[in-house]
Design a protein around this motif. Structure first.
Motif, PDB file in Angstrom:
ATOM      1  N   SER A  58       0.834  -1.200   0.000  1.00 21.14           N
ATOM      2  CA  SER A  58       0.000   0.000   0.000  1.00 21.14           C
ATOM      3  C   SER A  58       0.871   1.253   0.000  1.00 21.14           C
ATOM      4  N   LYS A  59       0.229   2.419  -0.106  1.00 23.06           N
ATOM      5  CA  LYS A  59       0.980   3.680  -0.110  1.00 23.06           C
ATOM      6  C   LYS A  59       1.627   3.960   1.239  1.00 23.06           C
ATOM      7  N   TRP A  60       1.164   3.259   2.307  1.00 23.43           N
ATOM      8  CA  TRP A  60       1.778   3.415   3.623  1.00 23.43           C
ATOM      9  C   TRP A  60       2.916   2.420   3.858  1.00 23.43           C
ATOM     10  N   LYS A  61       3.094   1.496   2.911  1.00 24.04           N
ATOM     11  CA  LYS A  61       4.167   0.492   2.982  1.00 24.04           C
ATOM     12  C   LYS A  61       4.090  -0.285   4.293  1.00 24.04           C
ATOM     13  N   GLY A  62       5.240  -0.602   4.875  1.00 23.16           N
ATOM     14  CA  GLY A  62       5.275  -1.378   6.109  1.00 23.16           C
ATOM     15  C   GLY A  62       5.697  -2.815   5.868  1.00 23.16           C
ATOM     16  N   THR A  63       5.858  -3.560   6.953  1.00 25.44           N
ATOM     17  CA  THR A  63       6.286  -4.961   6.905  1.00 25.44           C
ATOM     18  C   THR A  63       5.314  -5.816   7.691  1.00 25.44           C
ATOM     19  N   LEU A  64       4.947  -6.957   7.127  1.00 27.65           N
ATOM     20  CA  LEU A  64       4.055  -7.915   7.784  1.00 27.65           C
ATOM     21  C   LEU A  64       4.900  -9.035   8.387  1.00 27.65           C
ATOM     22  N   TYR A  65       4.807  -9.221   9.696  1.00 23.40           N
ATOM     23  CA  TYR A  65       5.497 -10.291  10.412  1.00 23.40           C
ATOM     24  C   TYR A  65       4.497 -11.414  10.676  1.00 23.40           C
ATOM     25  N   ILE A  66       4.873 -12.648  10.390  1.00 19.07           N
ATOM     26  CA  ILE A  66       3.937 -13.768  10.504  1.00 19.07           C
ATOM     27  C   ILE A  66       4.574 -14.932  11.256  1.00 19.07           C
ATOM     28  N   ALA A  67       3.798 -15.549  12.157  1.00 22.81           N
ATOM     29  CA  ALA A  67       4.189 -16.789  12.825  1.00 22.81           C
ATOM     30  C   ALA A  67       3.144 -17.847  12.494  1.00 22.81           C
ATOM     31  N   SER A  68       3.581 -19.043  12.126  1.00 24.07           N
ATOM     32  CA  SER A  68       2.650 -20.095  11.735  1.00 24.07           C
ATOM     33  C   SER A  68       3.184 -21.457  12.139  1.00 24.07           C
ATOM     34  N   VAL A  69       2.288 -22.438  12.195  1.00 22.14           N
ATOM     35  CA  VAL A  69       2.644 -23.818  12.517  1.00 22.14           C
ATOM     36  C   VAL A  69       1.940 -24.738  11.529  1.00 22.14           C
ATOM     37  N   GLN A  70       2.108 -26.051  11.736  1.00 25.66           N
ATOM     38  CA  GLN A  70       1.553 -27.035  10.808  1.00 25.66           C
ATOM     39  C   GLN A  70       0.740 -28.060  11.584  1.00 25.66           C
ATOM     40  N   THR A  71      -0.400 -28.458  11.034  1.00 32.42           N
ATOM     41  CA  THR A  71      -1.265 -29.439  11.687  1.00 32.42           C
ATOM     42  C   THR A  71      -0.832 -30.864  11.337  1.00 32.42           C
ATOM     43  N   ALA A  72      -1.515 -31.839  11.930  1.00 32.05           N
ATOM     44  CA  ALA A  72      -1.205 -33.247  11.663  1.00 32.05           C
ATOM     45  C   ALA A  72      -1.401 -33.609  10.201  1.00 32.05           C
ATOM     46  N   CYS A  73      -2.310 -32.921   9.531  1.00 26.27           N
ATOM     47  CA  CYS A  73      -2.588 -33.191   8.118  1.00 26.27           C
ATOM     48  C   CYS A  73      -1.717 -32.352   7.196  1.00 26.27           C
ATOM     49  N   SER A  74      -0.664 -31.745   7.755  1.00 24.39           N
ATOM     50  CA  SER A  74       0.248 -30.884   6.997  1.00 24.39           C
ATOM     51  C   SER A  74      -0.436 -29.638   6.475  1.00 24.39           C
ATOM     52  N   ASN A  75      -1.516 -29.205   7.126  1.00 20.34           N
ATOM     53  CA  ASN A  75      -2.181 -27.954   6.772  1.00 20.34           C
ATOM     54  C   ASN A  75      -1.529 -26.795   7.517  1.00 20.34           C
ATOM     55  N   ILE A  76      -1.591 -25.615   6.926  1.00 19.76           N
ATOM     56  CA  ILE A  76      -0.998 -24.429   7.527  1.00 19.76           C
ATOM     57  C   ILE A  76      -1.969 -23.828   8.540  1.00 19.76           C
ATOM     58  N   TYR A  77      -1.437 -23.454   9.712  1.00 24.15           N
ATOM     59  CA  TYR A  77      -2.258 -22.877  10.773  1.00 24.15           C
ATOM     60  C   TYR A  77      -1.585 -21.583  11.239  1.00 24.15           C
ATOM     61  N   PRO A  78      -2.056 -20.400  10.777  1.00 22.89           N
ATOM     62  CA  PRO A  78      -1.461 -19.130  11.221  1.00 22.89           C
ATOM     63  C   PRO A  78      -1.690 -18.907  12.707  1.00 22.89           C
ATOM     64  N   VAL A  79      -0.661 -18.442  13.393  1.00 24.72           N
ATOM     65  CA  VAL A  79      -0.727 -18.237  14.843  1.00 24.72           C
ATOM     66  C   VAL A  79      -0.887 -16.764  15.178  1.00 24.72           C
ATOM     67  N   SER A  80      -0.100 -15.916  14.552  1.00 21.52           N
ATOM     68  CA  SER A  80      -0.088 -14.506  14.912  1.00 21.52           C
ATOM     69  C   SER A  80       0.509 -13.682  13.779  1.00 21.52           C
ATOM     70  N   PHE A  81       0.252 -12.387  13.804  1.00 21.17           N
ATOM     71  CA  PHE A  81       0.875 -11.501  12.823  1.00 21.17           C
ATOM     72  C   PHE A  81       1.019 -10.112  13.413  1.00 21.17           C
ATOM     73  N   ALA A  82       1.869  -9.325  12.820  1.00 26.75           N
ATOM     74  CA  ALA A  82       2.062  -7.923  13.212  1.00 26.75           C
ATOM     75  C   ALA A  82       2.367  -7.107  11.975  1.00 26.75           C
ATOM     76  N   ILE A  83       1.994  -5.829  12.014  1.00 21.50           N
ATOM     77  CA  ILE A  83       2.308  -4.900  10.937  1.00 21.50           C
ATOM     78  C   ILE A  83       3.165  -3.788  11.527  1.00 21.50           C
ATOM     79  N   MET A  84       4.286  -3.494  10.890  1.00 19.74           N
ATOM     80  CA  MET A  84       5.197  -2.468  11.395  1.00 19.74           C
ATOM     81  C   MET A  84       5.614  -1.532  10.274  1.00 19.74           C
ATOM     82  N   LYS A  85       5.849  -0.296  10.651  1.00 13.51           N
ATOM     83  CA  LYS A  85       6.185   0.743   9.670  1.00 13.51           C
ATOM     84  C   LYS A  85       7.563   0.517   9.067  1.00 13.51           C
ATOM     85  N   ASP A  86       8.528   0.118   9.909  1.00 17.73           N
ATOM     86  CA  ASP A  86       9.900  -0.027   9.444  1.00 17.73           C
ATOM     87  C   ASP A  86      10.088  -1.353   8.713  1.00 17.73           C
ATOM     88  N   GLY A  87      11.247  -1.520   8.081  1.00 15.81           N
ATOM     89  CA  GLY A  87      11.557  -2.765   7.393  1.00 15.81           C
ATOM     90  C   GLY A  87      11.832  -3.888   8.385  1.00 15.81           C
TER      91      GLY A  87
END
Length: 457
Positions: A58-87
């Motif tokens: 977006s015009k405000w830029k920023g960086t998306l931080y993501i933490a994720s894990v995997q289930t027994a069926c090898s599916n992706i399960y997002p745990v948490s995220f953050a958005i920060m202005k800096d790189g």
């Protein structure tokens, strides 16, 4: 911020926080960390936490931080995220990881296996320098592993594809013989490439280290950060727009993800299909194995595998049924009986395949575990009910750097970098291969000053 207040009301005891500059413009905005959900949910996943960052468009830029894990069926399960202005940097990662620990103490829980010298959760990343620094400060007692794909990409950039294509196999194999053969191939192509790979600590990416050191926690076969890349793809269209809109979109995607997985696995029981299929194949292929008890009444057994063609010569493995370990490394890594263990249970204990699935497979691979994970969910917030707080302002827009925008992409290092004599590019000045006239003078000067640096063989 009004959104965070409503989010906490709907998701009690959630860890949310926003940080502003002196002029009340947003700098950091992490949401979606739900301790009352995650503290219970993360007991039912593979204990390998994948961390990654991605740029916002977006015009405000920023960086998306993501933490994720995997289930027994090898599916992706997002745990948490953050958005920060800096790189993506050490300060941002430290801030995000500290909130993760505050929200989910389970991440620093002692490992239930007394042989392991690290905490229960292992962390895997792309070797980003800031993240490595932050992990050393916030997660000093958790084992930190590196993604083999990112190692391969760096190797490809430095010494070419011929070396890079062996990196993933080198990371995944538990066989020291195969590992030595791969290293010999790499050395024959590029001694520099071999030296670089040997400079990375083996216990952070090469499976042979897990055979040598039983105190390392299992990775459950997760040797890449593909789950983080999949999450980035999942929220891809949520990376463009205002921070508020993107936050709401990602929260909804997390909620929808849990709903979809719940519908997919509802009512199912027993071992997950993927693992059941693997065990069925091992059951079929071990019928002619030979199992011998090493010491009468002991727990160690020698399993002999007859030859099955040139690609699978005869060999033997020593397994310990009490410790549930095998020299092949796969039993202790995955928590699923390897083919040698299946041969022991089938031929020595005369157990059925169904009995093996019911009694000797880790609970991580049961549908009951998956259903426990997906019982609860995140409650989203509608943007239509929000009031402006009259204080918080959007982040400052990032100015475009001076000059014309670059039109031509920066290409990867040539696949002929390790062997310039085979390159189709010929310099019109010196008639040598591997470079052009634009780089010829600089190359001559570099050869005179540091001749060894250009020797990639």
């Amino acid at each position: 911020m009004s959104y965070l207040k409503h989010f906490q009301l709907r998701n009690e005891d959630s860890t949310v926080k926003a940080e502003s500059d002196a002029d009340q413009r947003l700098r950091r905005l992490p949401v979606g960390i739900c301790p009352e959900i995650m503290r219970r949910s993360l007991q039912h996943v593979m204990p390998v936490l994948s961390l990654d960052g991605a740029h916002l468009f977006s015009k405000w830029k920023g960086t998306l931080y993501i933490a994720s894990v995997q289930t027994a069926c090898s599916n992706i399960y997002p745990v948490s995220f953050a958005i920060m202005k800096d790189g993506e940097d050490a300060e941002g990662w430290k801030w995000f990881l500290e909130l993760l620990v505050q929200a989910i103490p389970l991440l620093k829980m002692q490992h239930p296996d007394n042989r392991c010298r690290f905490c229960y959760f292992t962390v895997i990343s792309d070797r980003q320098k800031g993240l490595i620094q932050a992990l050393q400060q916030v997660f000093p007692d958790n084992h930190h592993c590196f993604c083999s794909v990112h190692i391969a990409r760096y190797v490809e950039k430095e010494v070419g594809k011929k070396v890079a294509k062996h990196v993933h196999a080198l990371s995944a194999t538990f066989s020291k013989r195969e590992s030595d053969e791969l290293m010999a191939k790499i050395n024959a192509i590029s001694a520099r490439g071999k030296k670089y790979l040997e400079g990375i600590s083996a216990n952070q990416w090469r499976s042979t280290a897990w055979v040598d050191d039983p105190t390392l926690p299992p990775r459950f076969g997760i040797v890449t950060t593909n789950m983080s890349e999949s999450v980035n793809s999942m929220v891809g269209d949520a990376r463009d727009g205002s921070w508020l809109e993107r936050t709401n979109d990602i929260v909804r995607k997390m909620m929808n993800r849990i709903c979809s997985l719940r519908e997919e696995n509802y009512g199912r029981e027993g071992v997950v299909d993927k693992v059941a299929e693997i065990l069925e194949n091992r059951w079929k292929n071990c019928s002619n194995f030979q199992v011998r008890e090493v010491v009468k009444g002991g727990s160690q057994f020698d399993v002999f595998r007859p030859s099955r063609g040139a690609s699978l010569p005869e060999t033997n493995r020593l397994l310990d049924v009490r410790e549930q370990t095998c020299e092949c490394g796969k039993w202790q890594e995955h928590g699923v009986p390897c083919i040698d263990a299946v041969a022991y249970y089938r031929l020595f204990e005369t157990q059925t395949l169904q009995y093996i699935m019911d009694n000797h497979v880790s609970e991580h691979y049961k549908y009951e575990t998956v259903n426990e994970l997906l019982k609860e969910n995140i409650v989203p917030v509608s943007l239509d009910i929000l009031d402006q707080d009259g204080v918080t302002l959007p982040p400052n827009r990032t100015k475009r750097s001076s000059g014309r925008p670059r039109k031509k992409r920066i290409r990867k290092r040539s696949r002929f970098a390790h062997d310039p004599d085979k390159s189709p590019i010929v310099c019109s000045r010196c008639k040598k291969r591997g470079h052009n006239v634009k780089t010829c003078v600089a190359r001559e000067q570099l050869e005179k000053q540091h001749p060894a640096e250009l020797d990639l063989s």
